[in-house]
Scaffold this active site. Structure first.
Site, short mmCIF file in Angstrom:
data_model
loop_
_atom_site.label_atom_id
_atom_site.label_comp_id
_atom_site.label_asym_id
_atom_site.label_seq_id
_atom_site.Cartn_x
_atom_site.Cartn_y
_atom_site.Cartn_z
N CYS A 165 0.80 -1.22 0.00
CA CYS A 165 0.00 0.00 0.00
C CYS A 165 0.84 1.27 0.00
CB CYS A 165 -0.95 -0.01 1.19
SG CYS A 165 -1.97 -1.50 1.25
N HIS A 300 -2.54 7.98 5.88
CA HIS A 300 -2.87 6.67 5.30
C HIS A 300 -4.29 6.31 5.74
CE1 HIS A 300 -1.93 3.01 3.26
NE2 HIS A 300 -2.10 2.26 4.34
N HIS A 340 -9.94 1.91 0.27
CA HIS A 340 -8.48 1.82 0.27
C HIS A 340 -8.03 1.26 -1.07
CE1 HIS A 340 -4.42 1.30 1.24
NE2 HIS A 340 -4.48 0.36 2.17
N HIS A 919 -18.85 -42.69 -32.22
CA HIS A 919 -20.27 -42.74 -32.61
C HIS A 919 -20.53 -41.62 -33.61
CE1 HIS A 919 -24.75 -42.17 -31.65
NE2 HIS A 919 -24.63 -43.34 -32.26
N ASP A 1077 -28.67 -48.32 -25.31
CA ASP A 1077 -28.16 -48.01 -26.64
C ASP A 1077 -28.50 -49.11 -27.62
OD1 ASP A 1077 -25.40 -48.31 -28.54
OD2 ASP A 1077 -26.34 -46.34 -28.44
#
Length: 1753
Positions: A165, A300, A340, A919, A1077
């Site tokens: 910072c 700050h 901030h 397939h 199937d």
């Protein structure tokens, strides 16, 4: 300075207003950044459950103007938003500093960027499969600074600074040091923070650093952690001395700075107050500043309890010591306002503090209760609680700004108010003197330029006291000049605002120029010095006063002129004319030299020079080839010699190329071709009488002429007597080689370097002027910019024509002055033209008394650029699916707030397909339905025995491209949906639902045993190879699961099959996929014919049940369902013991192949052909003998017709031309016919007048007969109405055109009154025996045909036929050097036509409309929908680079139209093409038509067409297109007047083409869906459909037009023929036509792609997308606008039948072989059109044209 802070504070001014008003912004992190993580894996969900989501977030972090910075969209996606912000803010900050960014190139400027988070980059790098080269620089912190250095080409230090910072102030400290050491002359410093992901929130939340409500409560009693904030700020730093030197604005001075580290303290993240105190004392000591002189400290102040306590203690010790409670050091923090900003927070504090210094106010720090553990009074510090004035106290205001980082770095900056006074202009904003000035603007794109102009207009309007010189100074010298440019000439703030707003609206009115500079053109313009003809009384007079350099140049020539001619240039300019031709020659030289010096004083220089006749003298001086004074003396002596020739000659310009004009003149000496003035124009010179006579003769042969204002015959035999004098005068010249390229117009080679000696100047006067050749040579040498240096532009048009003739469209031609126009404005407008086209201007010579002001520098054109990597988007996949489970059930999530909703998500690709074998179905790898059903079975496994019901297999699931798959269960409902994986994060990306179902717990199969022996006994044995062969024919390329067919028995309704399954080693024992199937696949044979070539696929299932263990060997019994036997099967599956373990009830199949129809352009274009009339074609027609003919009409026609009929034995009654009185009921006592027979009008009657008269005659006759019939009670003798026309079929005589409307009327009457109508008979000039032939028709053809033509060959009838393609020609193409006129041009149809013609090359359009548009200044405010549509249509055309003139005209007024279209009024090249689309619809049944309504409809079409016909006779145009209608053929009710008008157009086209010309065509349109006059399409087309006609889309219409234009035909009907309803016979004219779609397949001239040939690939792709959208809309019966291109087609309602119809349409339109499965893999319009595009072959590498389709896709 520049900044962006939450939510939308995008400038320091907005930021300041926000601060002084004590505002704050806190909200939730946007869903797009939060939800992909919050809904991820259970671990991620848990980690984020308690994480703080709130903070201060920017509204837009995805938006970026990538085009401005030359970054591709692909790279922009990978660019960290912090890099994007740094680029834009650096540009803005430099503009605020008055430093043109592009002037920093190759300097040692430094860039320092502070940031400590690169969420976006880290996230992208986690997505390893998609990480590419752009991620290298795009995802890093160093790229934030390096990207700016790269873009601006800076060579000083460039670095990212990460001290957490404290980073921003650390970066500022480093930049300051670099400046003080001389390492860099200027520094750009940024501090940024963007929160792309919530990951750091989680870490900070876990560390206890974040405030639960997301607010930073700095120094507040309730401080509980900090709130994160997004934002960015950028500062520009210079040494103070340099800033003063450069007159730059100084916002504040940095007196000192310091950076320290607290070392090993109580913890790495713990703040250390002692270290802060030490750092502050050191910083102020080194700066030589007493902390007691600091008024304010921007702390700050994050709002963490410990951090604030430590910081305020240190601040109090350093700044509060010894202070009085009445004069404390003020403390504040910006973090409660905007959060901030972490790595960028120091810059935020600096910007706030600088603004406070500048405004002498300190904004409040937001808090509820200052900390109670701080004794504020005793400590000498006070928290600023409200806006507070900042007095100077007799010394500079000072402030400090502090930051400290979580890693222990502490930084501080000492600020002091600027010692430089605020910028003030020396110019007075309100002197009362209105002096025009030039104001340039620029941007990277047109949209950006228009937006910037709008912002600049608003800025100036809101600050009317700003001196204009300061505005000009800022725009000319403090801004970089980019490629897209505009420049405005204005003499007041009001005028500047108005003209800037015009730029914003895209208009180029007076005083406005806009253009885009082109790469590769010459830097400077070719200066062209014209010859005789530019002079005008008063020229140069204003410049003598306003331009000192002009006055000085003219004065410098005084001595020479007075010695040689007895007068001076100043006297001539001041006094004005009249002047003799010789006078003009000398004065032209003086003025041109003066104007050239003026241009040089503006900072211009010539790139090359051309002189025209006498202009060659000034050209040689400017090129450095002659001395100015010598040239002036020569010009004077030349003029004196020419004085002897005054009054003896003449010159005239003619519209012929030089060679053709010379050829026509032959060896004549009295008239010569003197000047090659342009590619299509020549100036003749010679004896006055001879020149004028030639001009008159040539004008009679349609050659345009224009007299030149000269009584001397220059460049002809006339000058021979002075040539010796000219050569003698030229001997005083001392020619030198030119210093810039000098093209000659006196010699045959324009690039000749022959010296400008006496022989040359004799040739200059006597030989032809080869001006065209010189311009052509300059253009061939790469020059694209030309400047005519003259007092009026006389050759600029010739230059433009020459360039257009060369096909050069990116050129520009500027002038200098213009006759009777303010000379300063004219000069500036031309300077604007040159600047906007790229000529370099020395702006330091302009606006010299202005100062920098805060005009906007750029308006960013943001587009979203954002990537959600698959690793993020799929964070919730958990374990994914197990391919061995044969299901797609992935990681499971329970959706918060919806306990009944469950979601499983996974990814499907070739490597993870849930079945063991390939397939492929017709070339596409498709997930079998069994795997999807098994997926659902796995999803309900926890429910115990269950049934899946109502399964709908909506669209097959293709495996490629890879897809994200979601299975959703909500209560009983199940669904499986996917979207393409690479589009998963794209805006508009659509989920495609493939299958839905429901679950019913507790249901088992009905059970029992399968009596296989009984079944075997009744079914014949089948071939085991039949299955493989059949499936191969269907397109099945492999079974998804391995099984062998061991036994097969079947008949037409029942089948028994035994299958042996080969389970894979990894297969899960609970999987039923292989069983289902096999059962579904083999059961397809029950519904498939033995020779089937179509693919049958499962479409839906009523119910599936299963129980026990899936068997390895199964017996499948399939029977046609009793409920729906055609395509539905019931299936039972038994194990080896015969026990039924699975049942599939109501299994429906769908064929995915079907015969469909697609309409090709060739199927839509028809022409009229004539067939012999055959009475046998009309069996059953009424056979009513005619005993009497009642003739209605003019005696000139009825008398001879009666004679012929009576000679054939017919009784005739003539009643004149008044049916109301002539047709009496008693005349109808006998069976007969009423024949309307108008005469051909005399030559003194206009066809349009006659057309109206004969149309009304027929209407009145029909109305009168209908009235009489209605009054008759009981049976009445049959009476039919006929009409007779004269040679309408061929219309060789213009008078025949007037009868054309009767054909259209005849067809509509036949529909409105079929019981009354007989027919129309057209009698050709060669027809004989009319009486008997007409009697035969009256007796036997009543009501059978619309029109019958009697010719010398017999009786013929009209039939529509597809166009004869034997004479293939070239499709319509517009000449770029001509103009196209469109009547009805502002209608929906007219604007569509305009756009299409632009695609065909049109660059200049004249749109004629009945209704005028508002003044352009009013356009932005227009809200009326229709007017708005028209305005937007014009703007869209202009955006394509087209010049558009909108004329509000009465198209029926020939004087008004001819005046408006005159070249001098229009200001455009000659009209080369006409589309007459004007029309009015006023529907009424024939019985209700009145004269007023008839006239209203006929006027625009009939009268308008005749106006255009006379203005543009046959042969004058490249094309003349008349918009007609084919509705008459369908006998549409209510369209009598409309049909009459259109039929007139059809006949006029025949007449115009009757000779040798073929440029005219009448297009008979069917209705266009959603356009123009088809707004009544629903009702009109219902009737049309019943009679065999259907509407067409715009795409089909234009495709048909383009196709039909290749074939010569007077009339073309554009229509789609469809089957008529049962028992409805087709109308006669349609009987020869096949129904649309009846064709053998695509051929080269049928393809839609023929309309794309020659187009750039991107444009062709866009057209294909639009066309595919149209085709989809067609099969759905939607409007194309209703079809969303990214929405799955199945969601739009496309079913299997529509799928086939669509596929066949596309195959025929594009000549491609598309697989039946195309929509499985390409399920949206976007995907489908992309596939079509990719399947076509393109010429060229990157932007090739369409060549031809590939054979297969």
């Amino acid at each position: 300075m520049s900044c962006r802070y939450a939510p939308d504070l995008d400038s320091p001014d907005k930021f300041w207003d926000f601060l002084v008003n004590g505002r704050s912004t806190v909200g939730d992190m946007p869903d797009k950044r939060w939800e992909p993580y919050a809904s991820g894996s259970p671990q991620a969900t848990a980690a984020m459950r308690d994480t703080v989501r709130r903070g201060a977030f920017l509204d837009d972090i995805e938006g970026f103007d990538a085009e401005f910075f030359g970054i591709s969209p692909r790279e922009a996606d990978f660019l960290d938003p912090q890099q994007r912000f740094m680029l834009e803010l650096a540009w803005e900050a430099l503009a605020d500093a008055g430093v043109p960014p592009l002037t920093l190139r190759n300097t040692d400027t430094g860039v320092y960027a502070a940031a400590n988070s690169n969420d976006y980059g880290r996230r992208l790098l986690e997505d390893i499969p998609r990480t590419g080269a752009y991620a290298v620089n795009g995802t890093t912190l160093y790229g934030i600074a390096n990207r700016v250095s790269y873009f601006l080409d800076l060579h000083g230090p460039s670095m990212a600074v990460d001290t957490a910072c404290a980073g921003a102030l650390t970066a500022l400290h480093l930049a300051r040091q670099s400046l003080l050491t001389g390492e860099t002359p200027l520094a750009i410093v940024g501090g940024l923070n963007i929160m792309s992901t919530p990951s750091l929130n989680v870490a900070l939340n876990d560390a206890g650093a974040m405030s639960p409500d997301g607010r930073s409560k700095a120094f507040d009693e309730d401080a509980d952690g900090y709130g994160r904030g997004e934002g960015a700020g950028v500062l520009v730093l210079k040494r103070l001395s340099d800033a003063r030197r450069d007159n730059d604005p100084v916002h504040a001075v940095i007196r000192g700075s310091g950076v320290f580290q607290d070392g090993r303290s109580d913890g790495m993240m713990a703040p250390d107050g002692d270290a802060q105190e030490h750092m502050l004392r050191q910083a102020y000591h080194r700066a030589g500043v007493d902390p007691a002189t600091v008024d304010y400290v921007e702390a700050h102040g994050t709002g963490t309890p410990t951090g604030d306590r430590e910081e305020i203690t240190a601040l109090a010790k350093v700044f509060g010591a010894g202070r009085s409670p009445h004069a404390p050091c003020l403390i504040g923090s910006v973090k409660p306002n905007v959060g901030h900003v972490e790595g960028g927070s120091g810059i935020t504090g600096v910007i706030k503090t600088v603004l406070a210094l500048r405004n002498e106010l300190i904004p409040p720090t937001l808090h509820d209760r200052p900390r109670t553990d701080v004794d504020w009074d005793a400590w000498g510090v006070r928290l600023v609680g409200q806006v507070q004035e900042w007095p100077s106290c007799g010394r500079p205001r000072r402030a400090g700004v502090s930051s400290y980082g979580v890693g222990g770095t502490i930084s501080h900056v000492i600020l002091e108010e600027s010692p430089v006074p605020a910028a003030t202009s020396s110019a007075d904003a309100s002197t009362g003197v209105r002096t025009p000035a030039l104001f340039p603007l620029s941007a990277a794109s047109e949209a950006g330029l228009r937006a910037l102009a709008g912002e600049a207009a608003g800025w100036v309007a809101s600050r009317p006291d700003t001196p204009l010189p300061s505005v000009g100074h800022t725009l000319t010298q403090r801004r970089s000049h980019l490629a897209q440019r505009a420049a405005v000439v204005a003499d007041s703030a009001e005028q500047l605002v108005d003209r800037l707003r015009e730029v914003a609206e895209g208009r180029n009115g007076p005083g406005i120029v806009s253009a885009r500079t082109s790469a590769g053109r010459a830097d400077d313009a070719v200066w062209v010095f014209s010859g005789h003809g530019a002079q005008w009384s008063g020229m140069g007079r204003r410049l003598l006063a306003s331009e000192p350099v002009f006055a000085a140049t003219l004065d410098a020539l005084d001595e020479v002129f007075r010695e040689e001619l007895g007068w001076t240039p100043r006297e001539a300019v001041t006094e004005g004319g009249p002047w003799t031709a010789a006078h003009v020659q000398a004065l032209t030289f003086a003025v041109q030299i003066g104007l050239a010096d003026v241009w040089r004083s503006k900072g211009l220089r010539p790139g090359a020079v051309i002189g025209h006749s006498v202009g060659e003298i000034a050209a040689a001086v400017v090129a450095g080839s002659l001395d100015r004074d010598e040239a002036a003396r020569f010009a004077c002596r030349r003029a004196a010699a020419l004085q002897r020739l005054d009054g003896r000659g003449a010159m005239v310009m003619v519209g012929l190329p030089f060679e053709e004009a010379a050829l026509r003149l032959g060896d004549r000496r009295d008239v010569e071709a003197a000047i090659s003035a342009g590619p299509h124009s020549t100036v003749l010179s010679g004896d006055r009488s001879a020149v004028l006579r030639v001009a008159e003769e040539w004008q009679a042969s349609e050659v345009w002429t224009r007299t030149v204002d000269s009584d001397i015959a220059f460049h002809s035999v006339h000058v021979d007597e002075v040539t010796g004098d000219i050569e003698s005068a030229a001997r005083l010249l001392t020619p030198r080689p030119p210093t810039v390229p000098l093209y000659t117009t006196a010699l045959s080679d324009p690039r000749s370097r022959a010296p400008r000696d006496s022989g040359y100047w004799a040739a200059n006067l006597r030989k032809p002027v080869r001006f065209t050749e010189a311009v052509r040579a300059a253009a061939e040498d790469g020059h694209r910019l030309f400047l005519e240096v003259s007092s009026h532009p006389v050759v600029a048009h010739s230059v433009s024509e020459t360039l257009l003739d060369l096909g050069i469209e990116d050129a520009a031609v500027a002038g200098t002055l213009r006759r009777d126009t303010d000379e300063v404005e004219s000069l500036l407008e031309n300077l604007a033209e040159l600047h906007c086209h790229g000529v370099a201007v020395d702006w330091a010579r302009h606006h010299t008394d202005g100062e920098l002001v805060g005009l906007p520098a750029a308006v960013w054109q943001h587009r979203p650029y954002w990537i959600f990597p698959e690793t993020t988007a799929d964070a919730g996949l958990g374990r994914g699916h197990d391919p061995a489970s044969h299901s797609l059930l992935g990681g499971r999530m329970t959706v918060s707030g919806s306990p009944t909703r469950q979601v499983w998500q996974t990814r499907l690709d070739m490597d993870s397909r849930p079945y063991p074998q390939s397939h492929g179905l017709v070339g596409v790898e498709v997930t079998p339905a069994a795997s999807i059903i098994n997926t659902f079975a796995a999803a309900v496994e926890e429910d115990g025995p269950s049934a899946l019901t109502d399964i709908v297999l909506r669209t097959p699931l293709a495996v490629e491209p890879p897809r994200v798959v979601q299975v959703v269960r909500e209560g009983r409902s199940l669904s499986l949906a996917t979207r393409v994986a690479e589009d998963a994060d794209a805006d508009g990306s659509e989920w495609i639902t493939h299958t839905t179902a429901a679950v019913t717990p507790g249901v088992r199969p009905a059970g029992g045993r399968l009596d296989t022996e009984a079944i075997r006994s009744r079914l014949p044995e089948g071939s085991l190879t039949r299955a493989d062969e059949m499936f191969e024919r269907m397109g099945v390329e492999g079974y998804a699961f391995p099984w062998d067919l061991e036994e097969l028995r079947h008949d037409d309704h029942e089948q028994l099959a035994v299958l042996q399954i080969e389970p894979s080693p990894a297969q899960r024992a609970t999987s039923w996929a292989h069983v289902i199937d096999g059962a579904l696949t083999i059961s397809a044979m029950v519904v498939s014919p033995g020779d089937a070539t179509v693919l049958w696929m499962s479409r839906s299932i009523d119910q599936v049940t299963w129980s026990g263990e899936p068997p390895a060997r199964l017996t499948v019994h399939s029977t046609r369902s009793l409920r729906s036997p055609h395509d539905t099967v019931d299936v039972r599956v038994a194990d080896e013991r015969g026990d039924v373990v699975c049942e599939v009830v109501g299994l429906r199949f769908a064929a995915v192949e079907h015969i469909g129809a697609a309409v090709l352009p060739s199927e839509l274009v028809h022409e009229i052909v004539w067939r012999p009339w055959d009475p046998e074609d009309h069996e059953g027609a009424e056979d009513a003998p005619v005993e009497q003919v009642i003739l209605v009409g003019d005696p000139e026609a009825t008398v001879p017709l009666a004679e012929q009929l009576e000679s054939a034995g017919m009784t005739c009654v003539q009643v004149g031309d008044s049916p109301e009185t002539g047709l009496r009921p008693d005349l109808f006592a006998r069976p007969g016919a009423v024949v309307v027979a108008p005469a051909l009008a005399g030559s003194d009657t206009a066809p349009e007048e006659e057309a109206e008269r004969v149309s009304w005659l027929l209407v009145r006759t029909v109305q009168r007969v209908a009235e009489i019939r209605a009054d008759v009670t009981g049976d009445a003798p049959a009476q039919r109405v006929w009409c007779v026309t004269s040679d309408v079929r061929r219309a060789r005589d213009e008078r025949s055109v007037a009868h054309g409307p009767l054909w259209g009327l005849a067809r509509i009457v036949a529909g409105d009154h079929p019981e009354l109508w007989g027919g129309a008979v057209d009698i050709g000039p060669s027809a004989d025996g009319i009486g008997a032939r007409l009697v035969a028709l009256l007796d036997g053809a009543a009501g059978t045909e619309d029109v019958i033509s009697l010719t010398g060959e017999g009786a013929e009838v009209a039939r529509l036929s597809r166009i004869d393609r034997s004479a293939d020609g070239t499709p319509l193409q517009c000449s770029p050097s001509g103009t196209v006129l469109i009547t009805g041009g502002l209608g929906a149809l007219g604007l569509e036509v305009a756009r299409w013609l632009v695609d065909r090359g049109a660059r200049r359009l004249v749109l004629v409309s009945r209704r005028a548009l508002p003044n352009r200044t009013e356009w932005p405010a227009v809200t009326d929908a229709e007017t708005r549509r028209r305005i937007d249509g014009v703007l869209a055309l202009e955006a394509l680079g087209v010049t558009v003139r909108v004329l509000a005209l009465d198209i029926t007024d020939v004087d008004q139209v001819s005046a408006a279209l005159a070249p001098e009024a229009l200001g455009l090249p000659p009209v080369r093409g006409v589309v007459h689309a004007a029309g009015v619809v006023n529907n009424a049944l024939v019985d209700k038509v009145d004269l007023e309504g008839l006239r209203e409809v006929l006027a625009p079409k009939v009268r308008g067409a005749m106006v255009l016909h006379r203005l543009f006779p046959p042969g004058d145009l490249d094309f003349f297109v008349l918009f007609s209608s084919c509705g008459q053929f369908a006998r549409l009710s209510g369209q009598a007047s409309y049909a009459a008008a259109n039929s007139f157009l059809d006949t006029l086209a025949s007449h115009r083409n009757a000779g040798e010309h073929t440029e005219t065509v009448s297009l008979g349109w069917t209705a266009w869906r959603g356009l123009g006059m088809s707004s009544n399409i629903d009702t009109t087309m219902f009737e049309a459909n019943s009679r065999g006609l259907e509407a067409v889309s715009a795409t089909e219409a234009f495709g048909a037009w383009s196709f039909g234009d290749r074939f010569q035909s007077d009339y073309q009907a554009i229509l789609r023929v469809v089957p008529t309803p049962v028992h409805t016979p087709r109308l006669p004219v349609f009987r020869d036509l096949p129904v649309s779609g009846e064709t053998d397949g695509p051929t080269g001239d049928q393809l839609f792609t023929t309309t794309l040939e020659g187009l750039p690939e991107q444009e062709a792709r866009e057209r294909i997308t639009a066309d595919v959208r149209e085709q989809v809309a067609g099969v759905l019966n939607f409007d194309p606008s209703e079809v969303e291109v990214k929405r799955p087609l199945v969601e739009l309602g496309v079913d299997s039948v529509m799928t086939v119809a669509l596929r066949v349409r596309l195959q025929r339109r594009y000549g491609l072989e598309l697989p039946p499965t195309i929509l499985w893999a390409k399920p949206t319009v976007a995907a489908l059109s992309e596939h079509v595009c990719d399947s076509l072959r393109w010429d060229g590498e990157e932007h090739g044209d369409l060549a031809a389709p590939t054979a297969a896709a």
